[in-house]
Design a protein around this motif. Sequence first.
Motif, PDB file in Angstrom:
ATOM      1  N   GLN A  16     -53.004 -89.003  -3.984  1.00  0.00           N
ATOM      2  CA  GLN A  16     -51.718 -89.530  -3.522  1.00  0.00           C
ATOM      3  C   GLN A  16     -50.568 -88.636  -3.980  1.00  0.00           C
ATOM      4  N   ILE A  17     -50.629 -88.187  -5.218  1.00  0.00           N
ATOM      5  CA  ILE A  17     -49.599 -87.289  -5.732  1.00  0.00           C
ATOM      6  C   ILE A  17     -49.636 -85.962  -4.999  1.00  0.00           C
ATOM      7  N   ARG A  18     -50.827 -85.457  -4.745  1.00  0.00           N
ATOM      8  CA  ARG A  18     -50.958 -84.189  -4.028  1.00  0.00           C
ATOM      9  C   ARG A  18     -50.373 -84.310  -2.617  1.00  0.00           C
ATOM     10  N   ASN A  19     -50.639 -85.443  -1.958  1.00  0.00           N
ATOM     11  CA  ASN A  19     -50.096 -85.638  -0.619  1.00  0.00           C
ATOM     12  C   ASN A  19     -48.574 -85.719  -0.648  1.00  0.00           C
ATOM     13  N   GLN A  20     -48.036 -86.369  -1.679  1.00  0.00           N
ATOM     14  CA  GLN A  20     -46.578 -86.484  -1.787  1.00  0.00           C
ATOM     15  C   GLN A  20     -45.937 -85.110  -2.000  1.00  0.00           C
ATOM     16  N   ILE A  21     -46.556 -84.284  -2.811  1.00  0.00           N
ATOM     17  CA  ILE A  21     -46.044 -82.935  -3.036  1.00  0.00           C
ATOM     18  C   ILE A  21     -46.106 -82.118  -1.751  1.00  0.00           C
ATOM     19  N   THR A  22     -47.178 -82.291  -1.015  1.00  0.00           N
ATOM     20  CA  THR A  22     -47.320 -81.575   0.256  1.00  0.00           C
ATOM     21  C   THR A  22     -46.185 -81.925   1.211  1.00  0.00           C
ATOM     22  N   VAL A  23     -45.831 -83.191   1.266  1.00  0.00           N
ATOM     23  CA  VAL A  23     -44.741 -83.627   2.145  1.00  0.00           C
ATOM     24  C   VAL A  23     -43.395 -83.142   1.619  1.00  0.00           C
TER      25      VAL A  23
ATOM     26  N   ASP B  99     -47.009 -79.712   4.934  1.00  0.00           N
ATOM     27  CA  ASP B  99     -47.799 -80.380   5.961  1.00  0.00           C
ATOM     28  C   ASP B  99     -47.391 -79.955   7.362  1.00  0.00           C
ATOM     29  N   ARG B 100     -46.300 -79.214   7.487  1.00  0.00           N
ATOM     30  CA  ARG B 100     -45.820 -78.775   8.792  1.00  0.00           C
ATOM     31  C   ARG B 100     -46.545 -77.511   9.235  1.00  0.00           C
ATOM     32  N   PRO B 101     -46.529 -77.223  10.539  1.00  0.00           N
ATOM     33  CA  PRO B 101     -47.138 -75.974  11.011  1.00  0.00           C
ATOM     34  C   PRO B 101     -46.477 -74.764  10.366  1.00  0.00           C
ATOM     35  N   LEU B 102     -47.212 -73.662  10.361  1.00  0.00           N
ATOM     36  CA  LEU B 102     -46.719 -72.474   9.686  1.00  0.00           C
ATOM     37  C   LEU B 102     -45.431 -71.955  10.322  1.00  0.00           C
ATOM     38  N   TYR B 103     -45.329 -72.025  11.661  1.00  0.00           N
ATOM     39  CA  TYR B 103     -44.121 -71.524  12.308  1.00  0.00           C
ATOM     40  C   TYR B 103     -42.909 -72.368  11.919  1.00  0.00           C
ATOM     41  N   ALA B 104     -43.112 -73.686  11.736  1.00  0.00           N
ATOM     42  CA  ALA B 104     -42.009 -74.559  11.323  1.00  0.00           C
ATOM     43  C   ALA B 104     -41.572 -74.227   9.891  1.00  0.00           C
TER      44      ALA B 104
END
Length: 312
Positions: free
Chosen positions: A54-61, A66-71
């Motif tokens: 859950q913490i890892r997912n929060q950091i990712t956001v 979590d967005r595409p590389l171009y974004a």
Amino acid sequence: MIMIIRIARDLAGRLVGAAAVMFGAASLAFVVLASIPGDPVTALLGPFTTASQQIRNQITVDYGLDRPLYAQYLSYLGRLAHADMGESYQLQRPVAELIADQLGPTVQLALAAVVLAVLIAVVSAISTAGRGRLSRLLAMAWELVAVSLPSYWLGILLLTAFSFQLRIFPVVGATGASALVLPALTLALPIAGVLAQVLREGLEAALNQPFAVTARARGLSQLAVRLRHALKHAAAPLATLTGWLAGTLLGGAVIVETVFGRAGIGALALQSAMNKDMPVLIGIVLLSTLVFVVISSLVDLFQSLVDPRLRP
């Protein structure tokens, strides 16, 4: 009026060129670092973390991973346009602040290395240009060794001789003039070897010109002819090469600051590379690119002052 228009056009062209170089460096750094295998979240938390998913997912956001590389790339360019280089993954501090804290020791080291390199090259070239075969061979020998020897080996040899054996200079540290001598010499000697070769060729070509023959016929000594006449004509390629080599000192500073235990941009770059701290690495790439662009512009300005034919 025509001269002002030419100068303005030349300045505008340089600014556009500098912006293009910075954009290219930023884009290339982003693509290369984003392509490195590994999870940025793991790099941020550390390899021995026990953080939950859950913490890892929060950091990712939070970091937009979590967005595409171009974004991510477009967002990154947008921050750069507002002079925001982001925040370090590991140290949780603004990248600009981290670089500013470490910039002073590296600037001192780079300036000292450039001054030493030019002095060594000028002395070596002037004392051997047009001389006997033996002096020329000896000069070429030390220049070849200096250019060929890896920086870390040269640093270790200087440390062994002057710190461990003779105990003249401190082993590690970044404070005081004495602590700067060996690191600066380690960076300067390879550069001096290249500069001395180029300057010697320019001096020997200038010494064969009619103005040098006339100066000697007036009774000027060999040293006066070399310093007052030949050196001026050989200075343009020396300045060009010095500027180019000075722009590459950051890469050498990484190794030298590590060998001598100095703080600075090089040490920060090495630490960031080991921790896959992408914002800091990109910030250092942009800094080195900016330094190279500025030095190249200054070299062009110097050449236009020395040679009026190059003026706009």
